[in-house]
Design an enzyme around this catalytic site. Structure first.
Site, short mmCIF file in Angstrom:
data_model
loop_
_atom_site.label_atom_id
_atom_site.label_comp_id
_atom_site.label_asym_id
_atom_site.label_seq_id
_atom_site.Cartn_x
_atom_site.Cartn_y
_atom_site.Cartn_z
N ARG A 40 -0.86 -12.12 60.87
CA ARG A 40 -0.29 -12.32 59.54
C ARG A 40 -0.83 -13.62 58.94
NH1 ARG A 40 4.47 -15.02 57.76
NH2 ARG A 40 5.37 -14.14 55.85
N SER A 109 4.84 -1.25 54.73
CA SER A 109 6.18 -1.81 54.59
C SER A 109 6.96 -1.04 53.54
CB SER A 109 6.11 -3.28 54.18
OG SER A 109 5.55 -4.08 55.19
N LYS A 138 8.99 -14.18 53.22
CA LYS A 138 8.94 -13.55 51.90
C LYS A 138 8.43 -12.13 51.92
CE LYS A 138 8.44 -17.86 49.33
NZ LYS A 138 7.58 -18.64 48.40
#
Length: 221
Positions: A40, A109, A138
Site C-alpha cells: 500500500r 474495495s 482514509k
C-alpha cells in the site's frame, strides 16, 4: 477467474510501523503464516513504491505468499506482483484485468451490496469490505463508524466471490467478521504496529480459523 482463500491479509504502511521497515514487517508476518500481502504505502511516489515492491516481491515469492499492489496497476506489472487491488475511485476492475491479464488477481474495495455486485460482474476475484469497525486509514474508511459484520453478511449473500473484511479489525474482533461470511480479514495496524508482527499474525489467523470452525458447526462466538 482466481478465487483466493486468504485468512490473513497484511496491508503495508510504513508510517504506522514504529520506525521498522516494511520488509521487516512483511518478513515477520510471513513467519506468522500470513496468506497475502498488499503493498500500500500511501504517500510514497511511484519510484519508491516500485523499489520497495521489488524487495517485498522477493520475500513473498520465496515464501509462496500472494503479493497484491494497492491502486497502481503499473507498479503491479513492473514488479510482477500477483495482482492489484482497486478502490471505487481507481481504474475500473475490467480495465485492471485487461492490463494485467487473466491470470492476475484483481480485488476491489466495496462498502455496499450494489458496489459488490457490480465489482463481481466486472470480473473481480475478491472484495475488500469495509471499513468494518471504523479506521483512521482514509482509503478504507467508507464509514467512519464502520459498516459492521452485518454488512459483510449482506454482501456475502449477494455475491459468490471471496470477501475480506478490513478496517479496525484485530484478533479480538475478527471472529464475527469471519462468521458473517468473510473468507478472511485484512489489517494494517493490527500487524504493522504490533510489538511482535509474527505473534500478531498468528493470533489473527487463530481467531479467523476458530470462527470458521464454529461456523461449520453452526455455533456462534
Amino acid at each position: 477467474m482466481n478465487f483466493p482463500n486468504w485468512r490473513t491479509y497484511l496491508v503495508t504502511q510504513a508510517s504506522v510501523s514504529a520506525g521498522r521497515s516494511t520488509p521487516e514487517i512483511v518478513r515477520g508476518a510471513i513467519d506468522g503464516g500470513v496468506d497475502a500481502v498488499q503493498l500500500r504505502e500511501k504517500g510514497t511516489d511511484a519510484r519508491s513504491r516500485y523499489e520497495l515492491g521489488l524487495e517485498v516481491r522477493e520475500l513473498t515469492a520465496e515464501a509462496g505468499v500472494d503479493l497484491i499492489v494497492n491502486d497502481r496497476v503499473d507498479v503491479a506489472k513492473a514488479i510482477d506482483a500477483d495482482g492489484v487491488h482497486v478502490g471505487q475511485s481507481d481504474l475500473p476492475v475490467a480495465v485492471a484485468r485487461d492490463l494485467l491479464g487473466p491470470e492476475a488477481i484483481v480485488g476491489c474495495s466495496t462498502s455496499t451490496v450494489e458496489e459488490a455486485e457490480r465489482a463481481e460482474a466486472d470480473g473481480a476475484d475478491y472484495l475488500g469490505i469495509g471499513a468494518i469497525y471504523g479506521t483512521s486509514s482514509k482509503d478504507v474508511a467508507a464509514d467512519k463508524d464502520g459498516v459492521g459484520p452485518e454488512r459483510v453478511a449482506e454482501i456475502a449473500d449477494a455475491v459468490s466471490i471471496p470477501i475480506v473484511g478490513i478496517g479496525g479489525v484485530t484478533a479480538d474482533n475478527a471472529g464475527p467478521v469471519a462468521q458473517a461470511g468473510a473468507t478472511g480479514v485484512a489489517v494494517i495496524s493490527a500487524i504493522t504496529a504490533a510489538d511482535d508482527p509474527t505473534a500478531a499474525t498468528e493470533a489473527l489467523a487463530t481467531a479467523v480459523e476458530t470462527a470458521k470452525e464454529l461456523e461449520e458447526r453452526g455455533e456462534k462466538q
